[in-house]
Design a protein around this motif. Sequence first.
Motif, PDB file in Angstrom:
ATOM      1  N   LEU A  14       7.131  10.140   0.929  1.00 26.89           N
ATOM      2  CA  LEU A  14       7.393   8.722   0.691  1.00 26.89           C
ATOM      3  C   LEU A  14       6.951   7.867   1.874  1.00 26.89           C
ATOM      4  O   LEU A  14       6.343   6.802   1.701  1.00 26.89           O
ATOM      5  N   ARG A  15       7.250   8.328   3.095  1.00 26.18           N
ATOM      6  CA  ARG A  15       6.850   7.555   4.279  1.00 26.18           C
ATOM      7  C   ARG A  15       5.328   7.520   4.399  1.00 26.18           C
ATOM      8  O   ARG A  15       4.739   6.495   4.760  1.00 26.18           O
ATOM      9  N   ASP A  16       4.683   8.632   4.066  1.00 26.77           N
ATOM     10  CA  ASP A  16       3.222   8.673   4.085  1.00 26.77           C
ATOM     11  C   ASP A  16       2.653   7.624   3.133  1.00 26.77           C
ATOM     12  O   ASP A  16       1.714   6.889   3.477  1.00 26.77           O
ATOM     13  N   ALA A  17       3.235   7.532   1.937  1.00 21.66           N
ATOM     14  CA  ALA A  17       2.760   6.554   0.956  1.00 21.66           C
ATOM     15  C   ALA A  17       2.953   5.122   1.456  1.00 21.66           C
ATOM     16  O   ALA A  17       2.052   4.276   1.340  1.00 21.66           O
ATOM     17  N   LEU A  18       4.122   4.834   2.019  1.00 21.56           N
ATOM     18  CA  LEU A  18       4.398   3.480   2.506  1.00 21.56           C
ATOM     19  C   LEU A  18       3.491   3.114   3.681  1.00 21.56           C
ATOM     20  O   LEU A  18       3.047   1.965   3.795  1.00 21.56           O
ATOM     21  N   ASP A  19       3.210   4.078   4.552  1.00 16.99           N
ATOM     22  CA  ASP A  19       2.296   3.817   5.669  1.00 16.99           C
ATOM     23  C   ASP A  19       0.887   3.537   5.167  1.00 16.99           C
ATOM     24  O   ASP A  19       0.171   2.695   5.724  1.00 16.99           O
ATOM     25  N   ARG A  20       0.477   4.220   4.111  1.00 19.68           N
ATOM     26  CA  ARG A  20      -0.845   3.959   3.524  1.00 19.68           C
ATOM     27  C   ARG A  20      -0.917   2.534   2.971  1.00 19.68           C
ATOM     28  O   ARG A  20      -1.918   1.828   3.155  1.00 19.68           O
ATOM     29  N   ILE A  21       0.155   2.118   2.290  1.00 20.35           N
ATOM     30  CA  ILE A  21       0.193   0.754   1.747  1.00 20.35           C
ATOM     31  C   ILE A  21       0.166  -0.266   2.877  1.00 20.35           C
ATOM     32  O   ILE A  21      -0.549  -1.274   2.819  1.00 20.35           O
ATOM     33  N   ARG A  22       0.947   0.005   3.935  1.00 21.19           N
ATOM     34  CA  ARG A  22       1.008  -0.924   5.065  1.00 21.19           C
ATOM     35  C   ARG A  22      -0.350  -1.066   5.734  1.00 21.19           C
ATOM     36  O   ARG A  22      -0.793  -2.170   6.056  1.00 21.19           O
ATOM     37  N   ARG A  23      -1.027   0.063   5.955  1.00 16.95           N
ATOM     38  CA  ARG A  23      -2.329   0.022   6.623  1.00 16.95           C
ATOM     39  C   ARG A  23      -3.412  -0.642   5.768  1.00 16.95           C
ATOM     40  O   ARG A  23      -4.358  -1.230   6.288  1.00 16.95           O
ATOM     41  N   SER A  24      -3.255  -0.549   4.449  1.00 13.68           N
ATOM     42  CA  SER A  24      -4.268  -1.142   3.566  1.00 13.68           C
ATOM     43  C   SER A  24      -4.230  -2.668   3.584  1.00 13.68           C
ATOM     44  O   SER A  24      -5.215  -3.321   3.229  1.00 13.68           O
ATOM     45  N   GLY A  25      -3.068  -3.250   3.962  1.00 10.18           N
ATOM     46  CA  GLY A  25      -2.953  -4.702   4.033  1.00 10.18           C
ATOM     47  C   GLY A  25      -2.777  -5.382   2.690  1.00 10.18           C
ATOM     48  O   GLY A  25      -2.881  -6.608   2.596  1.00 10.18           O
ATOM     49  N   LEU A  57       0.459   6.391  -5.296  1.00  6.20           N
ATOM     50  CA  LEU A  57       1.341   5.240  -5.111  1.00  6.20           C
ATOM     51  C   LEU A  57       0.611   4.114  -4.398  1.00  6.20           C
ATOM     52  O   LEU A  57       0.763   2.938  -4.743  1.00  6.20           O
ATOM     53  N   ARG A  58      -0.207   4.460  -3.430  1.00  2.00           N
ATOM     54  CA  ARG A  58      -0.961   3.439  -2.701  1.00  2.00           C
ATOM     55  C   ARG A  58      -1.932   2.708  -3.623  1.00  2.00           C
ATOM     56  O   ARG A  58      -2.063   1.477  -3.585  1.00  2.00           O
ATOM     57  N   GLU A  59      -2.613   3.437  -4.488  1.00  4.03           N
ATOM     58  CA  GLU A  59      -3.561   2.808  -5.412  1.00  4.03           C
ATOM     59  C   GLU A  59      -2.845   1.909  -6.413  1.00  4.03           C
ATOM     60  O   GLU A  59      -3.295   0.799  -6.703  1.00  4.03           O
ATOM     61  N   LEU A  60      -1.714   2.360  -6.933  1.00  2.98           N
ATOM     62  CA  LEU A  60      -0.976   1.568  -7.914  1.00  2.98           C
ATOM     63  C   LEU A  60      -0.368   0.320  -7.292  1.00  2.98           C
ATOM     64  O   LEU A  60      -0.148  -0.680  -7.986  1.00  2.98           O
ATOM     65  N   SER A  61      -0.105   0.361  -5.991  1.00  2.00           N
ATOM     66  CA  SER A  61       0.484  -0.791  -5.316  1.00  2.00           C
ATOM     67  C   SER A  61      -0.518  -1.908  -5.097  1.00  2.00           C
ATOM     68  O   SER A  61      -0.138  -3.005  -4.676  1.00  2.00           O
ATOM     69  N   LYS A  62      -1.792  -1.656  -5.370  1.00  4.73           N
ATOM     70  CA  LYS A  62      -2.796  -2.716  -5.251  1.00  4.73           C
ATOM     71  C   LYS A  62      -2.582  -3.790  -6.299  1.00  4.73           C
ATOM     72  O   LYS A  62      -3.001  -4.931  -6.122  1.00  4.73           O
ATOM     73  N   SER A 121       4.631  -4.941   7.682  1.00  3.74           N
ATOM     74  CA  SER A 121       5.932  -4.338   7.968  1.00  3.74           C
ATOM     75  C   SER A 121       6.501  -3.766   6.681  1.00  3.74           C
ATOM     76  O   SER A 121       6.148  -4.191   5.576  1.00  3.74           O
ATOM     77  N   VAL A 122       7.402  -2.790   6.831  1.00  5.22           N
ATOM     78  CA  VAL A 122       8.042  -2.149   5.686  1.00  5.22           C
ATOM     79  C   VAL A 122       9.545  -2.376   5.805  1.00  5.22           C
ATOM     80  O   VAL A 122      10.171  -1.957   6.783  1.00  5.22           O
TER      81      VAL A 122
END
Length: 232
Positions: A14-25, A57-62, A121-122
């Motif tokens: 889960l943290r890996d996914a959230l960090d990916r979303i955060r880094r993607s901007g 999760l990162r792709e869907l969060s776009k 930020s998360v």
Amino acid sequence: MRAVLRRLAPGTPLRDALDRIRRSGTGGLVVLGNDPVVDSICDGGVALDVEFTPARLRELSKMDGAVVLSTDASRIQRANVHLVPDPTLFAVETGTRHRAAERTALHTGVPTVAVSASMTSVTVYAGGLAHVLADPVVLLARADQTVATMERQGARTDLARARLDRAEIGGYASVRDVVTLAQRLLRLERLGAELAELTEEMGEHGRQTTLQLEELLSDTPDELRGLVADHL
């Protein structure tokens, strides 16, 4: 909140996914559980029920809407969902995404995470509390500072303990001697509680700090109870 932070500790999927979303901007909104109450505030979106992976999760969060995970976070249930929690619930946040996350957590009792696109930020909302996830490097620095403070406090506790021992042997122990040692022990306990919270949030990075905490606290709680029982 502490239970949620353990699920989101560094090194977890889960943290890996959230960090990916955060880094993607791109930002994101993730509901960490699904039940009838969550379903009742979900409007639109796409029903998926697919296996959870950080990349997915990162792709869907776009997409603009929220992503709803299963309660055990093993499945992604829905994506691009518009959350409609009770608008009368008091919310401290002003941003649309963060206010939706805060009210969703209050309405459903299910932890919700908002990832800010502008501030990278998360923020986790759970149990009426909000917590911004810190970088592991920052957490390590805080933990090192707390350990150093506990070591200094431990040295002062040893001095107070020695003074009380001498006073008891000499027959001139006072309330002041007892209270001073109790204060030192209580400060150690409070610092230990703070450090324990940090180690939980640090996840796999907090193993060494956990060992240091056990060594520094030792039998402090038992000593404090014994001190009160002896002199009450």
